[in-house]
Design a protein around this motif. Structure first.
Motif, mmCIF file in Angstrom:
data_model
loop_
_atom_site.group_PDB
_atom_site.id
_atom_site.type_symbol
_atom_site.label_atom_id
_atom_site.label_comp_id
_atom_site.label_asym_id
_atom_site.label_seq_id
_atom_site.Cartn_x
_atom_site.Cartn_y
_atom_site.Cartn_z
ATOM 1 N N ALA A 1 39.256 39.678 48.219
ATOM 2 C CA ALA A 1 40.568 38.980 48.634
ATOM 3 C C ALA A 1 41.848 40.006 48.171
ATOM 4 O O ALA A 1 42.725 39.733 49.108
ATOM 5 N N ILE A 2 42.003 40.642 47.122
ATOM 6 C CA ILE A 2 43.081 41.345 46.872
ATOM 7 C C ILE A 2 43.284 42.389 48.034
ATOM 8 O O ILE A 2 44.164 42.828 48.640
ATOM 9 N N ARG A 3 41.880 43.077 48.400
ATOM 10 C CA ARG A 3 41.948 43.904 49.474
ATOM 11 C C ARG A 3 42.370 43.536 50.784
ATOM 12 O O ARG A 3 43.420 44.142 51.644
ATOM 13 N N GLU A 4 41.864 42.303 51.298
ATOM 14 C CA GLU A 4 42.388 41.699 52.440
ATOM 15 C C GLU A 4 43.709 41.327 52.428
ATOM 16 O O GLU A 4 44.599 41.612 53.459
ATOM 17 N N ALA A 5 44.452 40.832 51.101
ATOM 18 C CA ALA A 5 45.816 40.541 50.970
ATOM 19 C C ALA A 5 46.687 41.751 51.240
ATOM 20 O O ALA A 5 47.736 41.786 51.777
ATOM 21 N N GLU A 6 46.085 42.872 50.508
ATOM 22 C CA GLU A 6 47.045 44.249 50.794
ATOM 23 C C GLU A 6 46.798 44.636 52.082
ATOM 24 O O GLU A 6 47.801 45.317 52.786
ATOM 25 N N ILE B 1 27.063 35.781 38.045
ATOM 26 C CA ILE B 1 28.039 34.934 38.629
ATOM 27 C C ILE B 1 29.525 35.569 38.336
ATOM 28 O O ILE B 1 30.536 35.393 39.311
ATOM 29 N N GLU B 2 29.641 36.063 37.111
ATOM 30 C CA GLU B 2 31.126 36.622 36.775
ATOM 31 C C GLU B 2 31.354 37.842 37.729
ATOM 32 O O GLU B 2 32.360 38.045 38.480
ATOM 33 N N GLU B 3 30.236 38.635 37.995
ATOM 34 C CA GLU B 3 30.389 39.983 38.916
ATOM 35 C C GLU B 3 30.617 39.566 40.252
ATOM 36 O O GLU B 3 31.565 40.059 41.053
ATOM 37 N N GLU B 4 30.123 38.472 40.773
ATOM 38 C CA GLU B 4 30.211 37.895 42.125
ATOM 39 C C GLU B 4 31.821 37.365 42.118
ATOM 40 O O GLU B 4 32.449 37.796 43.168
ATOM 41 N N LYS B 5 32.045 36.499 41.329
ATOM 42 C CA LYS B 5 33.528 36.393 41.212
ATOM 43 C C LYS B 5 34.544 37.257 41.035
ATOM 44 O O LYS B 5 35.663 37.251 42.117
ATOM 45 N N LYS B 6 34.143 38.229 40.538
ATOM 46 C CA LYS B 6 35.242 39.744 40.472
ATOM 47 C C LYS B 6 35.098 40.328 41.841
ATOM 48 O O LYS B 6 36.137 40.784 42.284
ATOM 49 N N ARG B 7 33.857 40.381 42.356
ATOM 50 C CA ARG B 7 33.776 41.011 43.444
ATOM 51 C C ARG B 7 34.549 40.370 44.587
ATOM 52 O O ARG B 7 35.518 40.807 45.514
ATOM 53 N N GLN B 8 34.419 39.037 44.695
ATOM 54 C CA GLN B 8 35.292 38.089 45.512
ATOM 55 C C GLN B 8 36.734 38.267 45.508
ATOM 56 O O GLN B 8 37.466 38.356 46.364
ATOM 57 N N GLU B 9 37.262 38.380 44.009
ATOM 58 C CA GLU B 9 38.502 38.440 44.057
ATOM 59 C C GLU B 9 39.048 40.051 44.481
ATOM 60 O O GLU B 9 40.200 39.884 45.008
#
Length: 177
Positions: free
Chosen positions: A136-141, A125-133
């Motif tokens: 999201a950062i890549r998309e925002a950039e 779950i933590e790894e998936e959360k980190k991957r999603q974050e």
């Protein structure tokens, strides 16, 4: 491991010579050590064994005797021999202290497996959360870069339009003069 790194004693399957009240010729695991001078395996009979372990050794001895008799066709009645074997196996389970010990060991194993499963789920779950974050950062950039590029394009267009307008205004002034 113990042979290489050394140990006071460890368990090894050997042919019994009557140690721990077992029958001669039965192969079973007993505590042994390695003689440092000769390198020979020696049964450690000075080891303190609990009553539960002694009982377990006796039950395993009986079970192995019956198995040997079946394998060597020393029983005229195989079904009786198999019944004795089954009784020996069940005695381990139904002996109260051994039964409790086996149940406790199994409960601890199950608890450890459950704990490991929960830890693995949490980590996933933590790894998936980190991957999603990170996604999201890549998309925002990428969006920010696209907006910045659009702003630069708009600024350049405005500058070109301004220059064209200024140029036309200058031409109009020149014509007017």
């Amino acid at each position: 491991h113990a042979l290489v790194n050394g140990s006071d004693f460890f368990t090894m399957g050997i042919e019994s010579k009557g140690e721990f009240d077992t029958d001669h010729g039965v192969f079973l695991g007993v505590p042994v050590s390695i003689d440092e001078e000769t390198g020979c395996v020696k049964v450690k009979q000075d080891v303190e064994l609990s009553e539960e372990i002694k009982e377990l050794i006796r039950l395993q001895n009986n079970q192995l005797i019956v198995e040997k008799q079946i394998a060597l066709s020393e029983h005229e009645d195989i079904s009786t021999a198999l019944q004795k074997l089954e009784e020996a196996l069940w005695r381990v389970v139904v002996t109260p202290s051994l039964g409790r010990q086996l149940e406790d060991t199994e409960a601890l194993r199950i608890a450890a497996e459950e704990e490991a499963r929960i830890a693995a789920e949490k980590q996933a779950i933590e790894e998936e959360k980190k991957r999603q974050e990170e996604e999201a950062i890549r998309e925002a950039e990428a969006k920010a870069a696209a907006l910045l590029a659009d702003d630069k394009d708009d600024q350049m267009e405005e500058q070109v339009e301004t220059e064209e307008t200024d140029g036309q205004d200058q031409e109009n002034e020149d014509e007017d003069q």
